[in-house]
Motif scaffolding. Structure first.
Motif, mmCIF file in Angstrom:
data_model
loop_
_atom_site.group_PDB
_atom_site.id
_atom_site.type_symbol
_atom_site.label_atom_id
_atom_site.label_comp_id
_atom_site.label_asym_id
_atom_site.label_seq_id
_atom_site.Cartn_x
_atom_site.Cartn_y
_atom_site.Cartn_z
ATOM 1 N N SER A 205 47.630 52.407 43.064
ATOM 2 C CA SER A 205 46.544 53.225 43.621
ATOM 3 C C SER A 205 45.371 52.326 44.010
ATOM 4 C CB SER A 205 46.072 54.266 42.605
ATOM 5 O OG SER A 205 45.361 53.636 41.552
ATOM 6 N N GLN A 206 44.490 52.865 44.820
ATOM 7 C CA GLN A 206 43.286 52.126 45.194
ATOM 8 C C GLN A 206 42.410 51.894 43.968
ATOM 9 O OE1 GLN A 206 40.949 53.853 48.348
ATOM 10 N NE2 GLN A 206 39.595 52.088 48.468
ATOM 11 N N SER A 207 42.368 52.858 43.064
ATOM 12 C CA SER A 207 41.547 52.685 41.859
ATOM 13 C C SER A 207 42.086 51.557 40.972
ATOM 14 C CB SER A 207 41.420 53.996 41.078
ATOM 15 O OG SER A 207 42.672 54.432 40.632
ATOM 16 N N ASP A 208 43.404 51.337 40.975
ATOM 17 C CA ASP A 208 43.960 50.203 40.227
ATOM 18 C C ASP A 208 43.465 48.881 40.813
ATOM 19 O OD1 ASP A 208 45.488 51.635 38.323
ATOM 20 O OD2 ASP A 208 47.105 51.892 39.782
ATOM 21 N N PHE A 209 43.415 48.793 42.150
ATOM 22 C CA PHE A 209 42.896 47.585 42.789
ATOM 23 C C PHE A 209 41.423 47.394 42.447
ATOM 24 C CE2 PHE A 209 40.648 45.784 46.520
ATOM 25 C CZ PHE A 209 41.069 44.483 46.376
ATOM 26 N N THR A 210 40.649 48.454 42.520
ATOM 27 C CA THR A 210 39.220 48.374 42.196
ATOM 28 C C THR A 210 39.023 47.933 40.748
ATOM 29 O OG1 THR A 210 38.734 50.083 43.830
ATOM 30 C CG2 THR A 210 37.055 49.672 42.155
ATOM 31 N N SER A 211 39.834 48.445 39.853
ATOM 32 C CA SER A 211 39.748 48.037 38.445
ATOM 33 C C SER A 211 40.050 46.547 38.302
ATOM 34 C CB SER A 211 40.718 48.846 37.589
ATOM 35 O OG SER A 211 40.322 50.192 37.550
ATOM 36 N N TRP A 212 41.044 46.044 39.044
ATOM 37 C CA TRP A 212 41.362 44.609 39.031
ATOM 38 C C TRP A 212 40.156 43.798 39.468
ATOM 39 C CZ3 TRP A 212 43.299 40.023 38.235
ATOM 40 C CH2 TRP A 212 43.337 39.049 39.224
ATOM 41 N N GLN A 213 39.482 44.228 40.535
ATOM 42 C CA GLN A 213 38.324 43.493 41.043
ATOM 43 C C GLN A 213 37.188 43.438 40.017
ATOM 44 O OE1 GLN A 213 37.756 45.680 44.824
ATOM 45 N NE2 GLN A 213 37.824 43.645 45.741
ATOM 46 N N GLN A 214 37.135 44.398 39.125
ATOM 47 C CA GLN A 214 36.063 44.465 38.134
ATOM 48 C C GLN A 214 36.486 43.897 36.780
ATOM 49 O OE1 GLN A 214 35.251 48.655 38.307
ATOM 50 N NE2 GLN A 214 34.242 48.503 40.285
ATOM 51 N N SER A 215 37.686 43.353 36.707
ATOM 52 C CA SER A 215 38.231 42.891 35.430
ATOM 53 C C SER A 215 37.845 41.448 35.109
ATOM 54 C CB SER A 215 39.763 43.000 35.452
ATOM 55 O OG SER A 215 40.318 42.008 36.296
ATOM 56 N N ASP A 216 37.964 41.104 33.835
ATOM 57 C CA ASP A 216 37.761 39.725 33.394
ATOM 58 C C ASP A 216 38.825 38.807 34.003
ATOM 59 O OD1 ASP A 216 35.600 40.508 31.862
ATOM 60 O OD2 ASP A 216 36.756 40.622 29.994
ATOM 61 N N ALA A 217 40.053 39.327 34.185
ATOM 62 C CA ALA A 217 41.130 38.526 34.768
ATOM 63 C C ALA A 217 40.800 38.155 36.215
ATOM 64 C CB ALA A 217 42.454 39.291 34.703
ATOM 65 N N TYR A 218 40.192 39.058 36.965
ATOM 66 C CA TYR A 218 39.785 38.762 38.343
ATOM 67 C C TYR A 218 38.712 37.675 38.339
ATOM 68 C CZ TYR A 218 38.030 39.436 43.093
ATOM 69 O OH TYR A 218 37.631 39.243 44.401
ATOM 70 N N ALA A 219 37.730 37.827 37.464
ATOM 71 C CA ALA A 219 36.663 36.825 37.366
ATOM 72 C C ALA A 219 37.252 35.450 37.020
ATOM 73 C CB ALA A 219 35.633 37.252 36.325
ATOM 74 N N GLU A 220 38.215 35.413 36.115
ATOM 75 C CA GLU A 220 38.866 34.159 35.736
ATOM 76 C C GLU A 220 39.659 33.568 36.911
ATOM 77 O OE1 GLU A 220 40.188 30.890 33.574
ATOM 78 O OE2 GLU A 220 38.584 32.292 33.087
ATOM 79 N N ALA A 221 40.386 34.414 37.629
ATOM 80 C CA ALA A 221 41.205 33.942 38.744
ATOM 81 C C ALA A 221 40.361 33.404 39.892
ATOM 82 C CB ALA A 221 42.108 35.071 39.244
ATOM 83 N N HIS A 222 39.133 33.872 40.013
ATOM 84 C CA HIS A 222 38.269 33.481 41.127
ATOM 85 C C HIS A 222 37.044 32.684 40.681
ATOM 86 C CE1 HIS A 222 40.606 36.910 42.651
ATOM 87 N NE2 HIS A 222 40.589 36.228 43.780
ATOM 88 N N LYS A 223 37.069 32.168 39.475
ATOM 89 C CA LYS A 223 35.879 31.522 38.901
ATOM 90 C C LYS A 223 35.427 30.278 39.661
ATOM 91 C CE LYS A 223 38.341 28.708 35.534
ATOM 92 N NZ LYS A 223 38.662 28.515 34.136
ATOM 93 N N ASN A 224 36.327 29.580 40.318
ATOM 94 C CA ASN A 224 35.945 28.338 41.000
ATOM 95 C C ASN A 224 35.625 28.538 42.478
ATOM 96 O OD1 ASN A 224 36.150 26.720 38.723
ATOM 97 N ND2 ASN A 224 38.356 26.517 38.988
ATOM 98 N N ARG A 225 35.655 29.773 42.928
ATOM 99 C CA ARG A 225 35.379 30.043 44.344
ATOM 100 C C ARG A 225 33.930 29.683 44.661
ATOM 101 N NH1 ARG A 225 36.606 35.924 46.500
ATOM 102 N NH2 ARG A 225 38.733 35.194 46.339
ATOM 103 N N GLY A 226 33.757 28.738 45.588
ATOM 104 C CA GLY A 226 32.433 28.392 46.077
ATOM 105 C C GLY A 226 31.566 27.576 45.132
ATOM 106 N N ASN A 227 32.124 27.032 44.052
ATOM 107 C CA ASN A 227 31.285 26.270 43.116
ATOM 108 C C ASN A 227 31.579 24.767 43.116
ATOM 109 O OD1 ASN A 227 33.606 25.871 41.626
ATOM 110 N ND2 ASN A 227 32.921 27.021 39.833
ATOM 111 N N GLY A 228 32.391 24.303 44.041
ATOM 112 C CA GLY A 228 32.690 22.872 44.113
ATOM 113 C C GLY A 228 33.932 22.478 43.331
ATOM 114 N N GLN A 229 34.380 23.317 42.393
ATOM 115 C CA GLN A 229 35.602 23.020 41.639
ATOM 116 C C GLN A 229 36.823 23.683 42.260
ATOM 117 O OE1 GLN A 229 34.626 24.307 37.684
ATOM 118 N NE2 GLN A 229 33.731 22.333 37.157
ATOM 119 N N GLY A 230 36.594 24.609 43.178
ATOM 120 C CA GLY A 230 37.686 25.289 43.866
ATOM 121 C C GLY A 230 38.145 24.478 45.068
ATOM 122 N N LEU A 231 38.800 25.153 45.967
ATOM 123 C CA LEU A 231 39.264 24.497 47.187
ATOM 124 C C LEU A 231 38.072 24.102 48.045
ATOM 125 C CD1 LEU A 231 42.223 26.894 48.016
ATOM 126 C CD2 LEU A 231 42.402 24.516 47.290
#
Length: 166
Positions: free
Chosen positions: A120-146
């Motif tokens: 469901s769309q709400s499952d995707f929204t929940s993923w975006q607000q989760s700690d796992a999402y934050a962990e998966a995207h933690k290096n985005r734009g901070n120099g440690q990512g791509l």
């Protein structure tokens, strides 16, 4: 295995003979539609885009909501980009409502696509607000990512409802 994509209106794509292929999924969003076919053979669409599947988990038929993240990568950056995705942590697969993921390498000069399907769309929204999402995207734009020089343009995300599956 490859994934093929054709774009058009829902009416147009529903009436293509390819819409009845096994392992096809029709997606729709505000009048735009996408027909996806996942198979071993050649591109079934006259005007379709071909992608090699770099990473695959789950079944496309299990999703009701799809998110396609189009990522433009320079020719020089392709190997580093692909290596990072091969080493991804896979946190998304553990999230409630996750159905499938495909990381797609374009055969032509198209962007890479990271496609996730959700129950469901709400499952995707929940993923975006989760700690796992934050962990998966933690290096985005901070120099440690791509490095930003890896990208040839901005990425863009399209969200779709799954209309039909075969």
């Amino acid at each position: 295995m490859k994934l093929y994509i054709s774009y058009g209106t829902q009416h147009y794509l529903e009436n293509l003979p390819e819409a009845a292929l096994d392992h096809s999924v029709l997606l729709e969003s505000s009048g735009d539609a996408v027909l996806i076919a996942e198979l071993d053979g050649n591109n079934p669409f006259k005007e379709g885009h071909a992608y090699e599947i770099l990473n695959s988990r789950g079944e496309l038929k299990d999703g009701s909501f799809a998110v396609l993240n189009h990522i433009q990568v320079t020719d020089e950056g392709r190997s580093l980009f692909e290596e990072r995705f091969k080493q991804r942590a896979g946190l998304v697969e553990q999230e409630p409502g996750f159905a499938a993921i495909r990381v797609l390498r374009p055969e032509e000069n198209d962007p890479y696509i990271v496609m996730t399907l959700w129950k469901s769309q709400s499952d995707f929204t929940s993923w975006q607000q989760s700690d796992a999402y934050a962990e998966a995207h933690k290096n985005r734009g901070n120099g440690q990512g791509l490095p930003q020089t890896l990208f040839s343009g901005p990425s863009f995300v399209k969200e779709y409802n799954v209309i039909s599956k075969s």
